[in-house]
Motif scaffolding. Structure first.
Motif, PDB file in Angstrom:
ATOM      1  N   THR A  24       0.844  -1.165   0.221  1.00  0.00           N
ATOM      2  CA  THR A  24      -0.205  -0.035  -0.030  1.00  0.00           C
ATOM      3  C   THR A  24       0.756   1.276  -0.036  1.00  0.00           C
ATOM      4  OG1 THR A  24      -0.111  -0.195   2.538  1.00  0.00           O
ATOM      5  CG2 THR A  24      -2.019  -1.118   1.348  1.00  0.00           C
ATOM      6  N   GLY A  25       2.227   1.209   0.291  1.00  0.00           N
ATOM      7  CA  GLY A  25       2.892   2.342   0.116  1.00  0.00           C
ATOM      8  C   GLY A  25       4.353   2.072   0.426  1.00  0.00           C
ATOM      9  N   VAL A  26       5.440   3.257   0.420  1.00  0.00           N
ATOM     10  CA  VAL A  26       6.700   2.941   0.817  1.00  0.00           C
ATOM     11  C   VAL A  26       6.932   3.621   1.989  1.00  0.00           C
ATOM     12  CG1 VAL A  26       8.762   3.377  -0.111  1.00  0.00           C
ATOM     13  CG2 VAL A  26       7.378   2.935  -1.648  1.00  0.00           C
ATOM     14  N   LEU A  27       7.488   2.809   2.944  1.00  0.00           N
ATOM     15  CA  LEU A  27       7.837   3.364   4.402  1.00  0.00           C
ATOM     16  C   LEU A  27       9.307   4.097   4.176  1.00  0.00           C
ATOM     17  CD1 LEU A  27       6.496   0.449   6.539  1.00  0.00           C
ATOM     18  CD2 LEU A  27       5.923   2.999   6.560  1.00  0.00           C
ATOM     19  N   GLY A  28      10.177   3.510   3.400  1.00  0.00           N
ATOM     20  CA  GLY A  28      11.733   4.139   3.524  1.00  0.00           C
ATOM     21  C   GLY A  28      12.580   3.114   2.453  1.00  0.00           C
ATOM     22  N   ALA A  29      13.824   3.504   2.596  1.00  0.00           N
ATOM     23  CA  ALA A  29      14.963   2.643   1.698  1.00  0.00           C
ATOM     24  C   ALA A  29      16.149   2.722   2.509  1.00  0.00           C
ATOM     25  CB  ALA A  29      14.841   3.167   0.170  1.00  0.00           C
ATOM     26  N   GLY A  30      16.853   1.757   2.383  1.00  0.00           N
ATOM     27  CA  GLY A  30      18.410   1.466   3.177  1.00  0.00           C
ATOM     28  C   GLY A  30      19.272   1.130   1.857  1.00  0.00           C
ATOM     29  N   GLY A  31      20.287   0.615   2.480  1.00  0.00           N
ATOM     30  CA  GLY A  31      21.336   0.245   1.770  1.00  0.00           C
ATOM     31  C   GLY A  31      21.154  -1.137   1.180  1.00  0.00           C
ATOM     32  N   GLN A  32      20.237  -1.717   1.741  1.00  0.00           N
ATOM     33  CA  GLN A  32      20.113  -3.230   1.388  1.00  0.00           C
ATOM     34  C   GLN A  32      18.714  -3.668   0.627  1.00  0.00           C
ATOM     35  OE1 GLN A  32      22.284  -5.172   1.174  1.00  0.00           O
ATOM     36  NE2 GLN A  32      23.931  -4.048   2.603  1.00  0.00           N
ATOM     37  N   GLY A  33      17.747  -2.527   0.784  1.00  0.00           N
ATOM     38  CA  GLY A  33      16.669  -2.657   0.152  1.00  0.00           C
ATOM     39  C   GLY A  33      15.562  -1.666   0.597  1.00  0.00           C
ATOM     40  N   VAL A  34      14.116  -2.010   0.093  1.00  0.00           N
ATOM     41  CA  VAL A  34      13.276  -1.167   0.357  1.00  0.00           C
ATOM     42  C   VAL A  34      12.166  -1.499   1.379  1.00  0.00           C
ATOM     43  CG1 VAL A  34      11.236   0.236  -0.828  1.00  0.00           C
ATOM     44  CG2 VAL A  34      13.306  -0.253  -2.069  1.00  0.00           C
ATOM     45  N   VAL A  35      11.572  -0.782   2.214  1.00  0.00           N
ATOM     46  CA  VAL A  35      10.605  -1.391   3.025  1.00  0.00           C
ATOM     47  C   VAL A  35       9.198  -0.828   2.667  1.00  0.00           C
ATOM     48  CG1 VAL A  35       9.894  -1.334   5.550  1.00  0.00           C
ATOM     49  CG2 VAL A  35      12.491  -1.165   5.112  1.00  0.00           C
ATOM     50  N   TYR A  36       8.311  -1.644   2.473  1.00  0.00           N
ATOM     51  CA  TYR A  36       6.985  -1.058   2.075  1.00  0.00           C
ATOM     52  C   TYR A  36       5.856  -1.414   3.276  1.00  0.00           C
ATOM     53  CZ  TYR A  36       8.898  -1.853  -2.673  1.00  0.00           C
ATOM     54  OH  TYR A  36       9.363  -1.636  -3.688  1.00  0.00           O
ATOM     55  N   GLN A  37       4.836  -0.586   3.110  1.00  0.00           N
ATOM     56  CA  GLN A  37       3.591  -1.000   4.017  1.00  0.00           C
ATOM     57  C   GLN A  37       2.919  -2.125   3.432  1.00  0.00           C
ATOM     58  OE1 GLN A  37       0.453   1.895   4.956  1.00  0.00           O
ATOM     59  NE2 GLN A  37       1.263   2.069   6.949  1.00  0.00           N
ATOM     60  N   GLY A  38       2.432  -2.668   3.797  1.00  0.00           N
ATOM     61  CA  GLY A  38       1.318  -3.902   3.175  1.00  0.00           C
ATOM     62  C   GLY A  38       0.403  -4.457   4.164  1.00  0.00           C
ATOM     63  N   THR A  39      -0.573  -5.183   3.552  1.00  0.00           N
ATOM     64  CA  THR A  39      -1.659  -5.917   4.336  1.00  0.00           C
ATOM     65  C   THR A  39      -1.730  -7.324   4.142  1.00  0.00           C
ATOM     66  OG1 THR A  39      -3.333  -5.333   2.492  1.00  0.00           O
ATOM     67  CG2 THR A  39      -3.081  -3.671   4.332  1.00  0.00           C
ATOM     68  N   ASP A  40      -1.902  -8.002   4.978  1.00  0.00           N
ATOM     69  CA  ASP A  40      -2.175  -9.535   4.679  1.00  0.00           C
ATOM     70  C   ASP A  40      -3.498  -9.823   4.240  1.00  0.00           C
ATOM     71  OD1 ASP A  40      -3.766  -9.430   7.086  1.00  0.00           O
ATOM     72  OD2 ASP A  40      -2.418 -10.893   8.293  1.00  0.00           O
ATOM     73  N   GLU A  41      -3.498 -11.215   4.214  1.00  0.00           N
ATOM     74  CA  GLU A  41      -5.080 -11.524   3.634  1.00  0.00           C
ATOM     75  C   GLU A  41      -6.396 -11.273   4.588  1.00  0.00           C
ATOM     76  OE1 GLU A  41      -4.272 -15.785   2.961  1.00  0.00           O
ATOM     77  OE2 GLU A  41      -3.430 -15.349   0.992  1.00  0.00           O
ATOM     78  N   ALA A  42      -5.953 -10.926   5.816  1.00  0.00           N
ATOM     79  CA  ALA A  42      -7.024 -10.905   6.808  1.00  0.00           C
ATOM     80  C   ALA A  42      -7.043  -9.321   7.157  1.00  0.00           C
ATOM     81  CB  ALA A  42      -6.672 -11.681   8.143  1.00  0.00           C
ATOM     82  N   GLY A  43      -6.315  -8.337   6.367  1.00  0.00           N
ATOM     83  CA  GLY A  43      -6.398  -6.887   6.276  1.00  0.00           C
ATOM     84  C   GLY A  43      -5.459  -6.407   7.366  1.00  0.00           C
ATOM     85  N   HIS A  44      -4.656  -7.337   8.115  1.00  0.00           N
ATOM     86  CA  HIS A  44      -3.700  -6.654   9.141  1.00  0.00           C
ATOM     87  C   HIS A  44      -2.675  -5.836   8.536  1.00  0.00           C
ATOM     88  CE1 HIS A  44      -5.150 -10.315  11.382  1.00  0.00           C
ATOM     89  NE2 HIS A  44      -5.964  -9.464  11.559  1.00  0.00           N
ATOM     90  N   THR A  45      -2.192  -4.611   8.807  1.00  0.00           N
ATOM     91  CA  THR A  45      -0.975  -4.085   8.253  1.00  0.00           C
ATOM     92  C   THR A  45       0.417  -4.779   8.875  1.00  0.00           C
ATOM     93  OG1 THR A  45      -1.992  -1.969   8.638  1.00  0.00           O
ATOM     94  CG2 THR A  45      -0.086  -1.805   8.089  1.00  0.00           C
ATOM     95  N   ALA A 100       4.822  -4.733   7.697  1.00  0.00           N
ATOM     96  CA  ALA A 100       5.945  -4.061   7.040  1.00  0.00           C
ATOM     97  C   ALA A 100       6.609  -5.156   6.157  1.00  0.00           C
ATOM     98  CB  ALA A 100       6.935  -3.431   7.907  1.00  0.00           C
ATOM     99  N   VAL A 101       6.887  -4.781   4.927  1.00  0.00           N
ATOM    100  CA  VAL A 101       7.734  -5.918   3.975  1.00  0.00           C
ATOM    101  C   VAL A 101       8.810  -5.157   3.517  1.00  0.00           C
ATOM    102  CG1 VAL A 101       7.533  -7.291   2.104  1.00  0.00           C
ATOM    103  CG2 VAL A 101       5.307  -6.611   3.272  1.00  0.00           C
ATOM    104  N   LYS A 102       9.897  -5.796   3.809  1.00  0.00           N
ATOM    105  CA  LYS A 102      11.213  -5.465   3.460  1.00  0.00           C
ATOM    106  C   LYS A 102      11.811  -6.334   2.366  1.00  0.00           C
ATOM    107  CE  LYS A 102      13.731  -4.694   7.070  1.00  0.00           C
ATOM    108  NZ  LYS A 102      14.574  -4.579   8.083  1.00  0.00           N
ATOM    109  N   LEU A 103      12.106  -5.755   1.155  1.00  0.00           N
ATOM    110  CA  LEU A 103      12.498  -6.407   0.159  1.00  0.00           C
ATOM    111  C   LEU A 103      13.859  -5.867  -0.269  1.00  0.00           C
ATOM    112  CD1 LEU A 103      11.754  -8.137  -2.663  1.00  0.00           C
ATOM    113  CD2 LEU A 103      11.181  -5.989  -3.844  1.00  0.00           C
TER     114      LEU A 103
END
Length: 662
Positions: free
Chosen positions: A21-42, A44-47
């Motif tokens: 659902t959005g981007v929280l930030g980025a670092g030297g190793q990747g990007v941190v996204y905001q997301g939701t799971d199948e049940a709708g819980h928020t 943080a997904v780090k790629l």
């Protein structure tokens, strides 16, 4: 509150089961996204950045470190919920904390004072004690890795820096020198004492708004960390007394996190005990459970556990796949091992190597019965090796990774059972004929081919209570066995199949250090027990000693333990004497016998590069020997021509067998 930026062109819309659902930030190793799971819980997904996935060792180490991080109790830390790969890019899913980092908060609102500062110190120290009890060293404790959320301070990114520099919600520099310990700069072994140094520096920043070691350049800061005292002016006196010993240049002179916690909660006039790390390792501080909202005086404890995370690595090339069941002839090794007239010495290579094709993928599991060795791979291929030859038979086409493979009999006929990451299950004949194929709803984490072929699947349906959903399925019929199991806290940590009386059983561990024994015929719980002490369950294997069934386990406190499987009684506990609590990484555990002696084979891989394979005497804890080079992620014990051997897959994608001596 952290800013959530819209997804950018090129950002994925989904990662695994999570909608971004959005981007929280980025670092030297990747990007941190905001997301939701199948049940709708928020969440943080780090790629991780794509270029990191080209390093197979880095990918494997990252996944293993995340698996270990999942074992930390979810108080004062952001719970790690999931891990996987997106087109060969590793990602990690954690609990979303709606708050700013301590770095941001102090810069915006000024230093913490009074009770707020004391609560910050106690909460973060509680988290640090829990992390250390789980056998993890944070390695990058700093203001940017402390989130101040609605439930108080939360520590993030613990342990991942061992394999890769952590990515954080802050986009600033990673591994800030002012918070690093002297031994990190000196290239020495990093222990929990390093985190204590970094924690103290973080508390100085929280209390004053400045770094503990001032300097305008990195070399100046490094020189100050190595040779000067920290600037503690402006820190409240009661905290100065607690922080000063934490800055000792010698890590052996720093107090342990649990000792510091006790001191902050119940101040005393004497200095806290200063125990060298190696001694403290084998005598861990007693601990108790805590909730995130209630801090009870004393040492912090944690329920260390993890769901088994499959290490799927990027392949360096692909080759055409032969037809199902087609024998693949391999050229013998340049100097094949000849059958000796007398038993080979301990550790001698007796069979193989037999090389896998590059397109077969990375070996993920191995099992053996007599001269028949079965190996599953990350590309969904199952290979059957007749150890008396160099012939491999391929079962299946490329697809979802094989998470587990087993060999047994069905109706008097040898069969191979396989489970896959996408929930697929297969039952094969040794010639490659598919006898049964079913699809279960969740990823399969283990299969058995005993009197009843069974698959174990697992999924997190609720991220809030951190209990997984586990199901047993009959591989022949595809029908569920017994009721759905929902009481594994933080998921299954360690799993084994064994026999108890006349019943085939499944044995599971979880995050509360509880072992459960399940009947494979009915799916019912036979009994359960706790392993005791601290140190999360890492690997499990069933065996027999003294005519009784036993459970052998490895733990994150660097111990090998033996319990009576029928009663749960603790029988033995031995330390891995050369391991530190941060040197987790038992890649494989297998049990069997060497003559009349019950043994365990432990493949230890803490660094991600060098494998140590040791054979333990389970009667007295002695190490019978060490293989000069041996199996890594897949290992099994069997007999060839009446002699015990270790068989398995190696880092160079070959199958081999090693002698355990006369």
């Amino acid at each position: 509150m952290p800013d959530v930026h819209p997804l950018r062109p090129g950002d994925p819309e989904r990662i695994g089961a999570y909608r971004l659902t959005g981007v929280l930030g980025a670092g030297g190793q990747g990007v941190v996204y905001q997301g939701t799971d199948e049940a709708g819980h928020t969440v943080a997904v780090k790629l991780l950045h794509p270029h990191l996935s080209h390093d197979e060792h880095a990918t494997r180490n990252f996944l293993r470190e995340v698996e270990a991080a999942r074992r930390v109790a979810a108080f004062c830390t952001a719970a790690v919920l999931d891990v996987g790969l997106l087109d060969q890019q590793p990602y990690i899913v954690s609990e979303y904390i709606p708050g700013d980092t301590l770095q941001t908060l102090v810069r915006a609102a000024g230093p913490r004072t009074g009770g707020a500062l004391d609560r910050l110190a106690i909460s973060t120290l509680t988290a640090l004690a829990a992390i250390h009890e789980a056998g993890i060293v944070h390695r990058d404790f700093k203001p940017g890795n402390v989130l101040v959320g609605p439930e108080g301070p939360i520590v993030i990114d613990f342990g991942i820096a061992k394999a890769l520099d952590s990515t954080t919600l802050a986009s600033g520099p990673i591994g800030t020198p002012a918070y690093m310990s002297p031994e990190q700069f000196r290239g020495e072994r990093v222990t929990p004492a390093s985190d204590v140094f970094s924690w103290a520096g973080t508390m100085v920043f929280a209390a004053t708004g400045r770094q503990p070691f001032p300097g305008r350049t990195v070399p100046a800061i490094v020189n100050a960390v190595l040779g000067e005292n920290p600037d503690l002016s402006g820190v409240p006196a009661h905290l100065v007394d607690a922080l000063r010993p934490c800055f000792a240049k010698d890590p052996a002179l720093r107090p342990a996190a649990a000792d510091l916690l006790g001191r902050l909660i119940r101040p005393v006039s004497t200095e806290p005990a200063r125990v060298p790390f190696d001694d403290a390792r084998t005598q861990p501080t007693p601990a108790r459970k805590m909730s995130r909202r209630v801090l009870i005086g004393g040492a912090a404890a944690m329920g260390a556990a993890a769901v088994s995370a499959l290490a799927i690595f990027q392949n360096r090339g692909r080759t055409p796949t032969p037809n199902v069941g087609e024998p693949v002839r391999r050229s013998p090794a340049p100097s094949p091992t000849r059958e000796a007239a007398t038993p080979e010495p301990f550790g001698a290579a007796v069979k193989g190597p037999v090389s896998l094709d590059e397109g077969d993928g990375v070996p993920t599991s191995a099992t053996a019965a007599g001269a028949t060795v079965v190996c599953g791979t990350s590309e969904g291929i199952t290979l059957v090796w007749d150890a008396g030859s160099t012939t491999l038979t391929r079962l299946g086409d490329r697809g979802a990774a094989v998470t587990s493979a087993a060999i047994g009999t069905s109706g008097g006929t040898p069969v191979v059972a396989t489970g896959h990451a996408d929930g697929g299950t297969r039952l094969w004949s040794l010639t490659g004929a598919e006898l049964a194929s079913h699809q279960v709803r969740d990823p399969v984490i283990a299969v058995s081919a005993g009197r009843r072929a069974v698959a174990v699947s697992q999924k997190y349906d609720s991220l809030r209570d951190l209990h997984s959903v586990v199901r047993l399925t009959d591989l022949t019929t595809g029908k569920q066995i017994g009721a759905t199991i929902t009481d594994h806290f933080q998921g299954i940590s360690g799993l084994a199949f064994g026999r108890l009386g006349e019943d085939d059983v499944l044995v599971t561990g979880d995050g509360e250090e509880r072992v459960r024994v399940w009947s494979l015929s009915t799916g019912e719980l036979r009994h359960s027990f706790r392993t005791g002490d601290v140190g999360g369950i890492e690997r499990l294997a069933c065996g027999e000693a003294g005519g009784r069934p036993i459970l052998v386990s490895t733990h994150l406190d660097a111990t090998l333990r033996v319990h009576d499987l029928a009663t749960g009684e603790a029988r033995k506990k031995w330390p891995f004497s050369d391991r530190s609590p941060d040197d987790r990484g038992v890649a494989a555990l297998a049990t069997g016998r060497r003559g009349d002696v019950p043994i365990a084979v432990v493949a230890h891989n803490p660094s991600g590069d060098e494998i140590t394979v040791r054979v333990w005497n389970l009667d007295n804890g002695e190490i019978l020997g060490e293989l000069p080079s041996g199996p890594t992620a897949a290992v099994a014990l069997t007999e060839l021509t009446g002699r015990p051997v270790v068989v398995g897959a190696t880092e160079d994608h070959t199958l081999r067998a090693w002698s355990l001596g006369p």
